[in-house]
Design a protein around this motif. Structure first.
Motif, PDB file in Angstrom:
ATOM      1  N   PRO A   1      29.177 -21.400 -83.130  1.00 28.31           N
ATOM      2  CA  PRO A   1      29.343 -21.902 -81.760  1.00 28.31           C
ATOM      3  C   PRO A   1      30.365 -21.079 -80.997  1.00 28.31           C
ATOM      4  CG  PRO A   1      29.548 -23.657 -83.395  1.00 28.31           C
ATOM      5  CD  PRO A   1      29.597 -22.362 -84.141  1.00 28.31           C
ATOM      6  N   ILE A   2      30.347 -21.192 -79.671  1.00 27.51           N
ATOM      7  CA  ILE A   2      31.338 -20.508 -78.846  1.00 27.51           C
ATOM      8  C   ILE A   2      32.736 -20.961 -79.259  1.00 27.51           C
ATOM      9  CG2 ILE A   2      32.269 -20.287 -76.510  1.00 27.51           C
ATOM     10  CD1 ILE A   2      29.424 -20.461 -75.462  1.00 27.51           C
ATOM     11  N   GLY A   3      33.613 -20.007 -79.524  1.00 34.94           N
ATOM     12  CA  GLY A   3      34.978 -20.313 -79.933  1.00 34.94           C
ATOM     13  C   GLY A   3      35.192 -20.289 -81.432  1.00 34.94           C
ATOM     14  N   ALA A   4      34.111 -20.406 -82.211  1.00 32.17           N
ATOM     15  CA  ALA A   4      34.245 -20.388 -83.674  1.00 32.17           C
ATOM     16  C   ALA A   4      34.391 -18.949 -84.173  1.00 32.17           C
ATOM     17  CB  ALA A   4      33.038 -21.047 -84.319  1.00 32.17           C
ATOM     18  N   LYS A   5      35.098 -18.772 -85.268  1.00 38.01           N
ATOM     19  CA  LYS A   5      35.307 -17.443 -85.837  1.00 38.01           C
ATOM     20  C   LYS A   5      34.667 -17.278 -87.213  1.00 38.01           C
ATOM     21  CE  LYS A   5      39.601 -16.574 -83.316  1.00 38.01           C
ATOM     22  NZ  LYS A   5      41.040 -16.204 -83.409  1.00 38.01           N
ATOM     23  N   VAL A   6      34.390 -18.392 -87.868  1.00 40.25           N
ATOM     24  CA  VAL A   6      33.797 -18.347 -89.209  1.00 40.25           C
ATOM     25  C   VAL A   6      32.390 -18.936 -89.153  1.00 40.25           C
ATOM     26  CG1 VAL A   6      34.007 -19.089 -91.596  1.00 40.25           C
ATOM     27  CG2 VAL A   6      36.065 -18.594 -90.256  1.00 40.25           C
ATOM     28  N   PRO A   7      31.369 -18.176 -89.565  1.00 38.52           N
ATOM     29  CA  PRO A   7      29.988 -18.691 -89.539  1.00 38.52           C
ATOM     30  C   PRO A   7      29.815 -19.890 -90.467  1.00 38.52           C
ATOM     31  CG  PRO A   7      30.022 -16.303 -89.820  1.00 38.52           C
ATOM     32  CD  PRO A   7      31.422 -16.782 -90.022  1.00 38.52           C
ATOM     33  N   ARG A   8      28.931 -20.801 -90.042  1.00 41.64           N
ATOM     34  CA  ARG A   8      28.582 -21.957 -90.847  1.00 41.64           C
ATOM     35  C   ARG A   8      27.206 -21.729 -91.448  1.00 41.64           C
ATOM     36  NH1 ARG A   8      30.001 -26.181 -85.944  1.00 41.64           N
ATOM     37  NH2 ARG A   8      32.234 -25.675 -85.777  1.00 41.64           N
ATOM     38  N   LEU A   9      26.980 -22.285 -92.620  1.00 41.10           N
ATOM     39  CA  LEU A   9      25.693 -22.109 -93.286  1.00 41.10           C
ATOM     40  C   LEU A   9      24.671 -23.069 -92.691  1.00 41.10           C
ATOM     41  CD1 LEU A   9      26.745 -21.674 -97.012  1.00 41.10           C
ATOM     42  CD2 LEU A   9      26.214 -19.919 -95.309  1.00 41.10           C
ATOM     43  N   ARG A  10      23.773 -22.540 -91.889  1.00 41.02           N
ATOM     44  CA  ARG A  10      22.717 -23.313 -91.260  1.00 41.02           C
ATOM     45  C   ARG A  10      21.436 -22.474 -91.278  1.00 41.02           C
ATOM     46  NH1 ARG A  10      26.470 -26.269 -91.472  1.00 41.02           N
ATOM     47  NH2 ARG A  10      27.231 -27.798 -89.949  1.00 41.02           N
ATOM     48  N   LYS A  11      20.305 -23.121 -91.427  1.00 35.89           N
ATOM     49  CA  LYS A  11      19.037 -22.413 -91.367  1.00 35.89           C
ATOM     50  C   LYS A  11      18.679 -22.173 -89.905  1.00 35.89           C
ATOM     51  CE  LYS A  11      14.415 -22.380 -93.387  1.00 35.89           C
ATOM     52  NZ  LYS A  11      13.477 -23.070 -94.278  1.00 35.89           N
TER      53      LYS A  11
END
Length: 239
Positions: A161-171
């Motif tokens: 998401p905008i503002g996040a720095k670490v990717p989340r595990l999502r398909k």
């Protein structure tokens, strides 16, 4: 060479194994000739997931700040963006906008694939917004007929998401729509109503392919308003 290595030996296999992206309509991308992949824009990772899903190399126009950093980190960032098909542009107005147009036209004149986000910026809230006519100018000013393939990125805003720095595990997913051509407007490149009509047709196709709500205003207007409200709230909370 580095692009091929990253796509096929490192980044590509890692991304496919981690995020398990699904793809539909890949057969709609022409095997040769100038192509514009006109996509919605949910996250900065859109520019990484999309090229990994197709055989042809995709070029994107990226803000020049990514290429002008200093020190080792700046150099590594610039090399990474260059190796992944990013082309530096100045996002300012006037002459800078014209230079961006010419950069895109050069890619198309070489018969390559150019990725464009008609909304002009990432969606601030996962909705779809009004397209800017720069894509239509590029189509109309190209020196050969350009095929436009609408592309919908699905759930990439959940990864980063905008503002996040670490990717989340999502398909995540990608849908490539039926190709569009606009040769019927030949000779009308200076007509602003034609440019708006082309842009709106592309956005209509994107909306039909996606499950996003649509707002007929520019995304940049919403982001400017949201930024102003956030600053005002922060100022009000100061002791």
């Amino acid at each position: 060479m580095l692009y091929w290595v990253l796509k096929h030996l490192f980044a590509g296999p890692l991304v496919r194994a981690t995020f398990r992206p699904w793809v539909r309509g890949i057969e709609n991308i022409p095997a040769k000739g100038p192509v514009i992949l006109a996509s919605n824009h949910l996250s900065v990772v859109d520019s990484f997931f999309m090229p990994l899903s197709i055989d042809r190399r995709v070029y994107f126009l990226a803000k020049k700040e990514y290429f002008t950093g200093t020190g080792i980190k700046g150099w590594l960032t610039a090399q990474f963006f260059k190796s992944t098909g990013m082309l530096p542009i100045d996002r300012g107005g006037g002459a800078a906008s014209e230079a961006s147009l010419q950069t895109g036209l050069r890619v198309l004149s070489e018969g390559r694939v150019l990725g464009i986000y008609p909304e002009g910026t990432r969606s601030p809230d996962a909705r779809m917004f009004r397209g800017r006519t720069g894509i239509a100018r590029m189509i109309m000013q190209a020196d050969k007929p350009v095929t436009v393939v609408p592309v919908v990125m699905v759930d990439t805003e959940r990864v980063l998401p905008i503002g996040a720095k670490v990717p989340r595990l999502r398909k995540v997913g990608m849908v490539f729509g039926e190709p569009l051509t606009f040769t019927r407007y030949e000779g009308m490149a200076a007509d602003r109503f034609v440019l708006r009509s082309i842009t709106d047709e592309i956005m209509s196709e994107l909306h039909a392919l996606s499950n996003q709500d649509y707002r007929d205003i520019y995304a940049s207007s919403i982001r400017t308003k949201m930024d102003a409200e956030a600053k005002a709230l922060a100022a009000a909370q100061k002791p």
